[in-house]
Design a protein around this motif. Structure first.
Motif, PDB file in Angstrom:
ATOM      1  N   ARG A 132       1.502  12.080  -5.937  1.00 24.14           N
ATOM      2  CA  ARG A 132       2.645  12.261  -5.483  1.00 24.14           C
ATOM      3  C   ARG A 132       3.576  11.419  -5.942  1.00 24.14           C
ATOM      4  NH1 ARG A 132       3.127  15.898  -0.712  1.00 24.14           N
ATOM      5  NH2 ARG A 132       0.982  16.064   0.201  1.00 24.14           N
ATOM      6  N   ASP A 133       4.486  11.729  -6.750  1.00 26.88           N
ATOM      7  CA  ASP A 133       5.431  10.566  -7.395  1.00 26.88           C
ATOM      8  C   ASP A 133       4.966   9.632  -7.937  1.00 26.88           C
ATOM      9  OD1 ASP A 133       7.457  12.318  -5.953  1.00 26.88           O
ATOM     10  OD2 ASP A 133       6.959  11.187  -4.095  1.00 26.88           O
ATOM     11  N   GLU A 134       5.540   8.432  -8.220  1.00 30.73           N
ATOM     12  CA  GLU A 134       5.039   7.175  -8.911  1.00 30.73           C
ATOM     13  C   GLU A 134       4.969   6.113  -7.818  1.00 30.73           C
ATOM     14  OE1 GLU A 134       7.214   5.811 -12.313  1.00 30.73           O
ATOM     15  OE2 GLU A 134       6.953   7.642 -13.338  1.00 30.73           O
ATOM     16  N   HIS A 135       4.009   5.347  -8.068  1.00 29.19           N
ATOM     17  CA  HIS A 135       3.887   4.299  -6.992  1.00 29.19           C
ATOM     18  C   HIS A 135       3.407   2.926  -7.546  1.00 29.19           C
ATOM     19  CE1 HIS A 135       3.471   7.375  -3.923  1.00 29.19           C
ATOM     20  NE2 HIS A 135       2.664   7.930  -4.720  1.00 29.19           N
ATOM     21  N   HIS A 136       4.003   1.959  -7.052  1.00 29.31           N
ATOM     22  CA  HIS A 136       4.034   0.670  -7.661  1.00 29.31           C
ATOM     23  C   HIS A 136       3.155  -0.012  -6.486  1.00 29.31           C
ATOM     24  CE1 HIS A 136       7.408   1.993 -10.096  1.00 29.31           C
ATOM     25  NE2 HIS A 136       6.946   1.103 -10.919  1.00 29.31           N
ATOM     26  N   ILE A 137       2.125  -0.970  -7.047  1.00 25.21           N
ATOM     27  CA  ILE A 137       1.300  -1.665  -6.252  1.00 25.21           C
ATOM     28  C   ILE A 137       1.568  -3.065  -6.471  1.00 25.21           C
ATOM     29  CG2 ILE A 137      -1.166  -2.184  -5.652  1.00 25.21           C
ATOM     30  CD1 ILE A 137      -0.341   0.771  -5.166  1.00 25.21           C
ATOM     31  N   HIS A 138       1.474  -4.034  -5.488  1.00 25.94           N
ATOM     32  CA  HIS A 138       1.499  -5.394  -5.578  1.00 25.94           C
ATOM     33  C   HIS A 138      -0.067  -6.097  -5.287  1.00 25.94           C
ATOM     34  CE1 HIS A 138       2.448  -9.494  -3.703  1.00 25.94           C
ATOM     35  NE2 HIS A 138       2.698  -9.686  -4.991  1.00 25.94           N
ATOM     36  N   ILE A 139      -0.401  -6.870  -6.321  1.00 21.20           N
ATOM     37  CA  ILE A 139      -1.818  -7.095  -6.059  1.00 21.20           C
ATOM     38  C   ILE A 139      -1.710  -8.794  -5.789  1.00 21.20           C
ATOM     39  CG2 ILE A 139      -3.860  -7.585  -6.999  1.00 21.20           C
ATOM     40  CD1 ILE A 139      -3.255  -4.837  -8.973  1.00 21.20           C
ATOM     41  N   ARG A 140      -2.289  -9.193  -4.659  1.00 20.26           N
ATOM     42  CA  ARG A 140      -2.157 -10.507  -4.580  1.00 20.26           C
ATOM     43  C   ARG A 140      -3.538 -11.319  -4.144  1.00 20.26           C
ATOM     44  NH1 ARG A 140      -0.931 -12.158   1.145  1.00 20.26           N
ATOM     45  NH2 ARG A 140      -0.597 -10.136   1.420  1.00 20.26           N
ATOM     46  N   HIS A 141      -3.903 -12.327  -4.941  1.00 23.74           N
ATOM     47  CA  HIS A 141      -5.251 -12.869  -4.744  1.00 23.74           C
ATOM     48  C   HIS A 141      -5.417 -13.606  -3.648  1.00 23.74           C
ATOM     49  CE1 HIS A 141      -8.459 -15.917  -6.005  1.00 23.74           C
ATOM     50  NE2 HIS A 141      -9.028 -14.908  -6.194  1.00 23.74           N
ATOM     51  N   VAL A 142      -6.265 -13.615  -2.793  1.00 28.97           N
ATOM     52  CA  VAL A 142      -6.034 -14.245  -1.445  1.00 28.97           C
ATOM     53  C   VAL A 142      -7.038 -15.504  -1.101  1.00 28.97           C
ATOM     54  CG1 VAL A 142      -4.486 -12.631  -0.163  1.00 28.97           C
ATOM     55  CG2 VAL A 142      -7.130 -12.343  -0.131  1.00 28.97           C
ATOM     56  N   ALA A 143      -8.342 -15.149  -1.694  1.00 27.86           N
ATOM     57  CA  ALA A 143      -9.535 -16.172  -1.859  1.00 27.86           C
ATOM     58  C   ALA A 143     -10.151 -15.653  -2.933  1.00 27.86           C
ATOM     59  CB  ALA A 143     -10.222 -15.794  -0.468  1.00 27.86           C
ATOM     60  N   GLU A 144     -11.406 -16.461  -3.196  1.00 24.66           N
ATOM     61  CA  GLU A 144     -12.440 -16.107  -4.432  1.00 24.66           C
ATOM     62  C   GLU A 144     -13.141 -14.879  -3.881  1.00 24.66           C
ATOM     63  OE1 GLU A 144     -16.406 -17.811  -6.245  1.00 24.66           O
ATOM     64  OE2 GLU A 144     -15.003 -19.252  -4.941  1.00 24.66           O
ATOM     65  N   GLY A 145     -12.875 -13.920  -5.115  1.00 24.55           N
ATOM     66  CA  GLY A 145     -13.384 -12.634  -5.022  1.00 24.55           C
ATOM     67  C   GLY A 145     -12.663 -11.706  -4.184  1.00 24.55           C
ATOM     68  N   GLU A 146     -11.241 -12.053  -3.698  1.00 21.64           N
ATOM     69  CA  GLU A 146     -10.793 -11.184  -2.578  1.00 21.64           C
ATOM     70  C   GLU A 146      -9.088 -11.134  -2.954  1.00 21.64           C
ATOM     71  OE1 GLU A 146      -9.717 -11.089   2.133  1.00 21.64           O
ATOM     72  OE2 GLU A 146     -11.041 -12.629   1.381  1.00 21.64           O
ATOM     73  N   TRP A 147      -8.854  -9.774  -3.213  1.00 22.98           N
ATOM     74  CA  TRP A 147      -7.730  -9.374  -3.501  1.00 22.98           C
ATOM     75  C   TRP A 147      -6.919  -8.215  -2.317  1.00 22.98           C
ATOM     76  CZ3 TRP A 147     -11.063 -10.137  -6.854  1.00 22.98           C
ATOM     77  CH2 TRP A 147     -10.757 -10.943  -7.929  1.00 22.98           C
ATOM     78  N   ILE A 148      -5.758  -8.388  -2.148  1.00 23.48           N
ATOM     79  CA  ILE A 148      -5.000  -7.415  -1.192  1.00 23.48           C
ATOM     80  C   ILE A 148      -4.108  -6.698  -2.145  1.00 23.48           C
ATOM     81  CG2 ILE A 148      -3.306  -7.257   0.535  1.00 23.48           C
ATOM     82  CD1 ILE A 148      -4.502  -9.806   1.840  1.00 23.48           C
ATOM     83  N   LEU A 149      -4.155  -5.352  -1.949  1.00 22.77           N
ATOM     84  CA  LEU A 149      -3.376  -4.446  -2.676  1.00 22.77           C
ATOM     85  C   LEU A 149      -2.518  -3.889  -1.747  1.00 22.77           C
ATOM     86  CD1 LEU A 149      -6.000  -4.351  -4.425  1.00 22.77           C
ATOM     87  CD2 LEU A 149      -5.570  -2.234  -5.313  1.00 22.77           C
ATOM     88  N   GLU A 150      -0.929  -4.016  -1.991  1.00 24.37           N
ATOM     89  CA  GLU A 150      -0.022  -3.406  -1.354  1.00 24.37           C
ATOM     90  C   GLU A 150       0.988  -2.176  -1.945  1.00 24.37           C
ATOM     91  OE1 GLU A 150       3.527  -5.043   1.481  1.00 24.37           O
ATOM     92  OE2 GLU A 150       2.543  -6.330   0.439  1.00 24.37           O
ATOM     93  N   ILE A 151       1.074  -1.127  -1.230  1.00 30.37           N
ATOM     94  CA  ILE A 151       1.969  -0.175  -1.882  1.00 30.37           C
ATOM     95  C   ILE A 151       3.374  -0.493  -1.649  1.00 30.37           C
ATOM     96  CG2 ILE A 151       2.588   2.206  -1.965  1.00 30.37           C
ATOM     97  CD1 ILE A 151      -0.160   2.916  -1.017  1.00 30.37           C
ATOM     98  N   ILE A 152       4.369  -0.731  -2.679  1.00 34.79           N
ATOM     99  CA  ILE A 152       5.572  -1.199  -2.601  1.00 34.79           C
ATOM    100  C   ILE A 152       6.530   0.023  -2.713  1.00 34.79           C
ATOM    101  CG2 ILE A 152       7.548  -2.621  -3.550  1.00 34.79           C
ATOM    102  CD1 ILE A 152       5.094  -3.999  -2.654  1.00 34.79           C
ATOM    103  N   GLY A 153       7.303   0.013  -1.544  1.00 32.88           N
ATOM    104  CA  GLY A 153       8.570   1.141  -1.625  1.00 32.88           C
ATOM    105  C   GLY A 153       7.789   2.647  -1.168  1.00 32.88           C
ATOM    106  N   LYS A 154       6.981   2.614  -0.408  1.00 33.65           N
ATOM    107  CA  LYS A 154       6.245   3.829   0.119  1.00 33.65           C
ATOM    108  C   LYS A 154       7.097   4.320   1.449  1.00 33.65           C
ATOM    109  CE  LYS A 154       2.382   6.094   2.428  1.00 33.65           C
ATOM    110  NZ  LYS A 154       1.090   5.949   2.906  1.00 33.65           N
TER     111      LYS A 154
END
Length: 58
Positions: free
Chosen positions: A36-58
């Motif tokens: 549905r629609d377009e979505h932008h994702i913020h990807i943040r590296h938090v530790a070795e081998g670990e990232w957090i993905l967050e949907i922006i503007g949902k």
């Protein structure tokens, strides 16, 4: 645990697939399983081998 393969997308980036069932739960897919629609994702590296993905503007 489901494993997803890291893939080369182009010369400068890699990607990983997200399970449609999880995206459906988040309300990001329509009844046909398409985005549905377009979505932008913020990807943040938090530790070795670990990232957090967050949907922006949902």
């Amino acid at each position: 645990m489901v494993l997803n393969k890291l893939r080369k997308l182009d010369q400068n980036s890699l990607g990983v697939t997200l399970p449609k069932d999880d995206l459906r739960v988040e309300g990001l897919l329509d009844e046909n399983g398409d985005l549905r629609d377009e979505h932008h994702i913020h990807i943040r590296h938090v530790a070795e081998g670990e990232w957090i993905l967050e949907i922006i503007g949902k």
